[in-house]
Motif scaffolding. Structure first.
Motif, PDB file in Angstrom:
ATOM      1  N   GLU A 292       0.839  -1.195   0.000  1.00 21.66           N
ATOM      2  CA  GLU A 292       0.000   0.000   0.000  1.00 21.66           C
ATOM      3  C   GLU A 292       0.870   1.238   0.000  1.00 21.66           C
ATOM      4  OE1 GLU A 292      -4.063  -0.775   2.517  1.00 21.66           O
ATOM      5  OE2 GLU A 292      -2.451   0.365   3.441  1.00 21.66           O
ATOM      6  N   LEU A 293       0.324   2.340  -0.507  1.00 20.35           N
ATOM      7  CA  LEU A 293       1.026   3.619  -0.402  1.00 20.35           C
ATOM      8  C   LEU A 293       0.434   4.408   0.758  1.00 20.35           C
ATOM      9  CD1 LEU A 293       1.368   4.692  -4.138  1.00 20.35           C
ATOM     10  CD2 LEU A 293       3.055   3.563  -2.682  1.00 20.35           C
TER      11      LEU A 293
ATOM     12  N   PRO B 295       1.851 -14.231 -18.032  1.00 17.63           N
ATOM     13  CA  PRO B 295       0.405 -13.995 -17.936  1.00 17.63           C
ATOM     14  C   PRO B 295       0.035 -13.442 -16.561  1.00 17.63           C
ATOM     15  CG  PRO B 295       0.903 -16.333 -17.803  1.00 17.63           C
ATOM     16  CD  PRO B 295       2.197 -15.649 -18.104  1.00 17.63           C
ATOM     17  N   VAL B 296      -0.783 -12.400 -16.565  1.00 14.21           N
ATOM     18  CA  VAL B 296      -1.284 -11.831 -15.306  1.00 14.21           C
ATOM     19  C   VAL B 296      -2.184 -12.863 -14.629  1.00 14.21           C
ATOM     20  CG1 VAL B 296      -2.872 -10.094 -14.395  1.00 14.21           C
ATOM     21  CG2 VAL B 296      -1.127  -9.437 -16.058  1.00 14.21           C
TER      22      VAL B 296
ATOM     23  N   PRO C  25      -8.248  -3.577  -6.054  1.00 10.20           N
ATOM     24  CA  PRO C  25      -8.044  -4.352  -7.284  1.00 10.20           C
ATOM     25  C   PRO C  25      -7.700  -3.471  -8.490  1.00 10.20           C
ATOM     26  CG  PRO C  25     -10.360  -4.388  -6.616  1.00 10.20           C
ATOM     27  CD  PRO C  25      -9.608  -3.709  -5.522  1.00 10.20           C
ATOM     28  N   GLU C  26      -8.255  -2.264  -8.543  1.00 10.44           N
ATOM     29  CA  GLU C  26      -7.974  -1.410  -9.699  1.00 10.44           C
ATOM     30  C   GLU C  26      -6.530  -0.938  -9.692  1.00 10.44           C
ATOM     31  OE1 GLU C  26     -10.975   1.648  -9.927  1.00 10.44           O
ATOM     32  OE2 GLU C  26     -12.512   0.072  -9.765  1.00 10.44           O
ATOM     33  N   GLU C  27      -6.077  -0.521  -8.493  1.00  9.31           N
ATOM     34  CA  GLU C  27      -4.688  -0.092  -8.368  1.00  9.31           C
ATOM     35  C   GLU C  27      -3.754  -1.255  -8.697  1.00  9.31           C
ATOM     36  OE1 GLU C  27      -3.035   2.593  -7.962  1.00  9.31           O
ATOM     37  OE2 GLU C  27      -1.071   1.867  -7.282  1.00  9.31           O
ATOM     38  N   GLN C  28      -4.132  -2.451  -8.204  1.00 11.75           N
ATOM     39  CA  GLN C  28      -3.306  -3.631  -8.473  1.00 11.75           C
ATOM     40  C   GLN C  28      -3.238  -3.911  -9.972  1.00 11.75           C
ATOM     41  OE1 GLN C  28      -1.543  -5.843  -5.972  1.00 11.75           O
ATOM     42  NE2 GLN C  28      -0.600  -5.810  -7.992  1.00 11.75           N
ATOM     43  N   ALA C  29      -4.372  -3.834 -10.654  1.00 13.12           N
ATOM     44  CA  ALA C  29      -4.401  -4.081 -12.101  1.00 13.12           C
ATOM     45  C   ALA C  29      -3.551  -3.040 -12.818  1.00 13.12           C
ATOM     46  CB  ALA C  29      -5.844  -4.048 -12.611  1.00 13.12           C
ATOM     47  N   ARG C  30      -3.627  -1.784 -12.353  1.00 10.88           N
ATOM     48  CA  ARG C  30      -2.801  -0.729 -12.965  1.00 10.88           C
ATOM     49  C   ARG C  30      -1.316  -1.056 -12.804  1.00 10.88           C
ATOM     50  NH1 ARG C  30      -6.735   2.939 -11.272  1.00 10.88           N
ATOM     51  NH2 ARG C  30      -5.750   3.265  -9.235  1.00 10.88           N
TER      52      ARG C  30
END
Lengths: 189, 307
Positions: free
Chosen positions: B204-205, B260-261, B237-242
């Protein structure tokens, strides 16, 4: 020209750094956690003997140096060049004063030396670890004189000057360690 | 080998005794870590390519999302090309997760485990930036790539293959490994905290001391040896995908393979990862410290060359 990858950079490998042939003396893989990997190497410049450090990003390539060590017999010097011969092939090579460096002062003829060739040219000469040379000049030792730490200078037949024990006399043949320039023993009186 | 067996037993006993459940994640996975800093081994199989895990992290987090409670894995992990005095491509990791815990609390548990296995003075806590400034004379959070490159040059570091265009990360890693780690070698046991946002990975930031965020990440160093890496785990999840996408962009730019992700892992984050802190500890390196060994191969029963 052949190249090496960073994974190949092992001790003893000869590579080109800034236009000079170098031999790797130590190599380490450095990588903080999951960060960028580097290969950190210490190299000895084969022309100057100087040690340098370089770091390579993993995956980089390094040019190989065409360097070989050849056993050659020392023949003679004409004052400008020192001439060597490969005993098996009679192939001759001439090394300049700069290439000879310290090695010149230990050679009188016939010694088997290691000559390092880069692209076929001598770049370094390593004399035998031990040579036997005659003392041409030394002052008589004075018994009980401890001011000089029990040693005195002696000039050898090749012109080299080394420290010797007080009992050594002119005409003695001495065994000398060329790596340290130190007296080892008296071979015969 | 006897000492290794004993260490493994003690590590298990420590976590078992604290109610952390041992799990046995797979080694051959469909998804893989996208981190540009680690290279998974790709294994071609009849059903398609699988990847040897570079850490059990993604599988353990999937278990956490499924409600497993605290879990640990004592497993082999694989990182291609990592070979040296302190690296072996196949190595042993102890990784564990504490749902509901803060990173600080987990650091205390790491300290307790260290005392249990390698007794010594308690570890100090030092921010990354402070150590970096002490060793290199500039602020790593604010510095631009060309400033870092300049500092490396001024420090006498001659590096081939790295330019300011490579971005901050590799330059931070260069200065860290060549200048800060020697400093850490003199500092004994240190938890390094407050990592630059560029080195957050799966952490985390948090707001930093300045305007820049810092990563909620810690690393344990013992006499300059990197032993453990922990995070306050990223749950968005969005930050992780980014971040995965950014990893892949960087890999593409550097000409690296594109693993592969792990979609199942992202789906697990969507479903909800509980707030948690996790840490991975290099077991072979701990054993090295324990035995006073200088190289990893001394403590491996079958190092890479003989495996």
């Amino acid at each position: 020209m052949a190249t090496y990858g960073t994974n190949d950079l092992k001790t003893g490998l000869k590579v080109m750094i800034d236009g000079d042939p170098c031999v790797i003396v130590a190599s380490d893989f450095v990588k903080p956690g999951k960060g960028q990997a580097f290969t950190r190497v210490r190299l000895r410049n084969l022309k100057t003997g100087r040690i340098v450090e370089r770091t390579f990003k993993s995956g980089e390539t390094v040019e190989a140096a065409d360097v070989v060590d050849v056993e050659m017999q020392y023949l003679y010097t004409d004052g400008e060049f020192w001439h060597f011969m490969v005993p098996e092939t009679f192939e001759q090579h001439a090394a300049s004063k700069a290439v000879m460096g310290e090695a010149a002062q230990w050679l009188k003829g016939q010694e088997l030396c290691t000559v390092t060739l880069w692209n076929g040219e001598p770049i370094a000469v390593t004399p035998p670890n031990f040579v036997e040379l005659k003392v041409v000049q030394t002052d008589p030792g004075v018994r009980g004189d401890t001011s000089s730490g029990g040693s005195k200078p002696a000039t050898l037949e090749t012109g080299a000057v080394i420290r010797v024990p007080l009992f050594v006399e002119e005409g003695d043949v001495l065994k000398v360690d060329t790596r340290t320039g130190e007296y080892v023993s008296r071979v015969r009186a | 080998m006897r000492r290794r067996a004993e260490l493994l037993r003690r590590l298990r006993a420590f976590l078992d005794g604290r109610g952390v459940l041992e799990v046995d994640p797979p080694l051959l996975s469909q998804g893989a870590s996208t981190d540009p800093g680690v290279e998974p081994f790709a294994v071609p199989l009849p059903g398609g390519v699988r990847h040897l895990i570079t850490s059990p992290e993604l599988h353990l987090k999937r278990l956490l999302a499924a409600g497993s409670g605290p879990v640990y894995a004592l497993t082999h992990a694989f990182r291609a090309g990592e070979r040296g005095r302190l690296h072996n491509p196949e190595f042993t990791l102890l990784e564990w997760y504490r749902p509901g815990w803060s990173m600080e609390r987990l650091m205390e548990e790491v300290e307790a485990l260290l005392q249990e296995t390698l007794p010594g003075p308690p570890a100090a806590r030092r921010p990354y930036g402070e150590l970096f400034e002490e060793a290199c004379g500039l602020n790593p959070h604010a510095a631009a790539p060309d400033e870092l490159a300049e500092a490396a040059g001024a420090q006498g570091l001659r590096v081939r293959g790295l330019g300011p265009e490579d971005g901050k990360g590799p330059w931070l890693d260069l200065l860290w490994s060549h200048r800060v780690e020697p400093l850490l070698a003199r500092l004994g046991r240190v938890f390094v905290t407050h990592w630059p946002a560029e080195q957050a990975m799966l952490a985390e930031l948090a707001p930093g001391p300045g305007v820049r965020p810092v990563a909620r990440r810690f690393e344990l160093y013992v006499d300059g040896l990197e032993l453990a890496n922990g995070f306050q785990e990223l749950r968005d999840p969005e930050e992780q995908a980014r971040r995965f996408e950014a990893d892949l962009r960087q890999r593409r730019a550097r000409g690296q393979a594109l693993p592969p992700v792990d979609r199942r892992f992202l789906a697990a984050l969507e479903a909800g990862l509980p707030p948690c802190a996790g840490v991975a500890l290099g077991v072979d390196r701990l054993l090295m410290r324990l035995l006073g060994a200088e190289t990893l191969s001394e403590v491996l029963p079958f190092p890479w060359d003989r495996a």
